[in-house]
Write an enzyme that holds these catalytic residues in place. Structure first.
Site, PDB file in Angstrom:
ATOM      1  N   PRO A  30       0.842  -1.201   0.000  1.00 60.04           N
ATOM      2  CG  PRO A  30      -0.033  -1.041   2.161  1.00 60.04           C
ATOM      3  CD  PRO A  30       0.728  -1.968   1.257  1.00 60.04           C
ATOM      4  CE  LYS A  31       2.049   7.453  -3.731  1.00 59.60           C
ATOM      5  NZ  LYS A  31       1.561   8.463  -2.777  1.00 59.60           N
TER       6      LYS A  31
END
EC number: 6.5.1.2
Length: 564
Positions: free
Chosen positions: A129-130
């Site tokens: 995930p960013k």
């Protein structure tokens, strides 16, 4: 990972893939002098926001709005050359601490096809995930945390060591391979079950930056945690790398790092993390190669081994092309802003209902302004905010208000808009629920077979419907059947279709009524119903005795509609 913050460091970092024709359309229709003036003002505002972010950790607008207005500025600079120098952006405060390994940043890819092309011929790919926070370097020497450095310009940053040592979640002592290591990660605000699709970004990036800059925020630092997304010159095997990080107390990266080999897997993880509860705010996904170059060659803007695919934006910044006025079924004048078309979620948005004239005037929306638009329930566009106003104000004068809740039951040239609004209402699920009938169909029917009043369609024949342009024989038969079925709707549905101003709470008590009983009620009798006060009672009596409404009731009686 601190992509939006990277944008605040200067225009050079904007990924060209984000500057797409779909997001930013044609140049504004302004003379060169005005275009340069507006571009210069927007540039000054963005510099002010950037300075506030870097100096105080304050954010005047959300990260998404900032990023989109920065792209808008880049577009206007191309449209109006010479408006502002290209290289005068406020540089980030680099500080005196040099990163042992430079931060490369991450290239943003616009869509699934772009990600698939980037993945082609690559192996050992992983997805994370960013995480939305601020980037940091952690330096361990002989098992001790000796440096924490803000990202800065990727080469140098602020010394955050003292602040970092106050964050309980940061490991201060390391052993084994991590005893002498350089780690790069994201300081983030720990959340309990954050669902990005529902809650959005919450300006998490600015909140973290503010906590790290405030001298009085020691207690609040317990809210922070770290997601390690890079271990330069660490173990070459990603699984081994994540295992060691997890054992050292950096639990999130191992938990949220997964192998991928196909774009379908990337899309699935992206959707899953977008819709599922996470312990942090995220704004997309990162796909990275497991094997990275030696840390000595890392350089800002040169991270070819990783790429980002952001989540769909919860809102878009859209430019107002025109302001027009429409008349609703109650005769109220509504303001509609025509917008530069953009896609929001899976919907193409090109207009938004601002609301009443007074709300439009309060929001001070003019042609050329930038609106933050999101989708409300059932995918209906709404105005969240006016994020930028032009220097020159262009706002049309609204027409005089001459319609009300008792006008335009019968068709006349000046009644065309309110008459159409009444047709749209009566066919909706809230009234007669005529299947497959909406604004476009009512328009073509009215053009082909002009109706005298709002219920004239009940008298249309199959042949008349089949003769309407764009309506096939089969659809004409289906429409006639739908119109015929409507005749059996309960009486209360018909009076709702007419626009009776009765509160929702009183509807149940009218189900056993008929037209004659309603018309015989006095204001005092109406006031005995839930939600009906003196003003509403007066409106109900006026409605039931208005000549046009009485004429419609008589016509419906002739059509043998129940209750009339």
């Amino acid at each position: 990972m601190e992509e939006g913050t990277a944008m605040r460091k200067g225009g050079w970092w904007l990924a060209l893939g984000m500057f797409s024709a779909s997001a930013l359309a044609t140049c504004p229709d302004w003379p060169l002098a005005r275009g340069r003036q507006e571009t210069s003002r927007l540039h000054q505002q963005i510099v002010a926001w950037k300075e506030a972010y870097w100096r105080q950790g304050a954010s005047g607008v959300s990260d998404d709005v900032y990023d989109q207005l920065t792209l808008r500025l880049a577009q206007w600079r191309q449209c109006f050359p010479g408006a502002t120098p290209e290289d005068d952006d406020l540089p980030p405060p680099t500080g005196d601490a040099r990163h042992p390994v430079a931060h490369t940043g991450v290239r943003k890819l616009a869509d699934e096809d772009s990600v698939a092309r980037w993945m082609k011929n690559k192996s050992d790919l992983w997805i994370q995930p960013k995480v939305d926070g601020v980037a940091v370097t952690l330096v361990y020497r002989q098992g001790r945390l000796v440096q924490a450095i803000s990202r800065g310009d990727g080469l140098r940053g602020e010394a955050w060591t003292a602040r970092a040592r106050q964050i309980p979640a940061l490991a201060k002592v390391m052993t084994g391979e991590l005893a002498d290591s350089v780690l790069q990660g994201e300081l983030f605000l720990r959340r309990d079950g954050h669902v990005q699709q529902q809650t959005g970004g919450m300006n998490a990036r600015a909140k973290v930056a503010g906590l790290m800059m405030r001298a009085d925020a020691a207690a609040a630092l317990s809210q922070l945690d770290v997601f390690i997304w890079a271990w330069p010159d660490g173990p070459s095997d990603m699984r081994r790398r994540q295992q060691l990080l997890a054992q050292a107390g950096f639990k999130y990266s191992g938990q949220y790092t997964h192998p991928v080999s196909r774009i379908e897997q990337v899309a699935q993880w992206r959707q899953r993390w977008y819709r599922s509860p996470l312990p942090f705010v995220s704004d997309g996904v990162i796909v990275r190669e497991g094997r990275e170059p030696p840390g000595r060659v890392w350089s800002p803007g040169k991270g070819e081994w990783l790429a980002a695919w952001k989540y769909p934006p919860a809102s878009r910044v859209m430019q107002v092309r025109a302001i027009r006025f429409s008349i609703g079924r109650s005769g109220r004048l509504n303001v509609v802003a025509e917008l530069e078309p953009q896609r929001l979620d899976d919907k193409r948005v090109q207009r938004v209902n601002v609301g009443s004239v007074s709300r439009w005037q309060m929001l001070d929306i003019g042609v050329g302004d930038q609106l933050q638009i999101s989708l409300a329930g059932q995918g209906i566009p709404r105005v969240d905010a006016v994020v930028w106003r032009t220097a020159e104000r262009h706002k049309p004068t609204p027409p005089p208000a001459k319609f009300n809740a008792l006008t335009c039951y019968f068709a006349t040239p000046e009644c065309s808009e309110q008459f159409l609004s009444r047709l749209i209402w009566l066919s909706s699920k809230s009234a007669l629920n005529v299947d497959g009938v909406g604004e476009n169909l009512w328009r073509v029917i009215q053009q082909q077979n002009p109706m005298t009043h709002i219920f004239s369609w009940l008298a249309l024949t199959v042949e008349q419907l089949q003769a309407v342009p764009g309506i096939s024989a089969a659809r004409g038969q289906h429409l006639w059947h739908q119109f015929d079925l409507v005749r059996k709707r309960p009486f209360i549905r018909w009076v709702l279709a007419m626009g009776i101003p009765v509160p929702q709470g009183a509807l149940a008590q009218l189900e056993s009524e008929n037209w004659h009983l309603l018309a015989a009620k006095s204001e005092a009798q109406w006031r005995t119903l839930p939600g009906v006060g003196e003003i509403r009672a007066r409106q109900l009596v006026a409605f039931l005795h208005h000549p046009d409404v009485v004429a419609l009731a008589q016509w419906l009686s002739g059509q043998r509609i129940p209750g009339f």
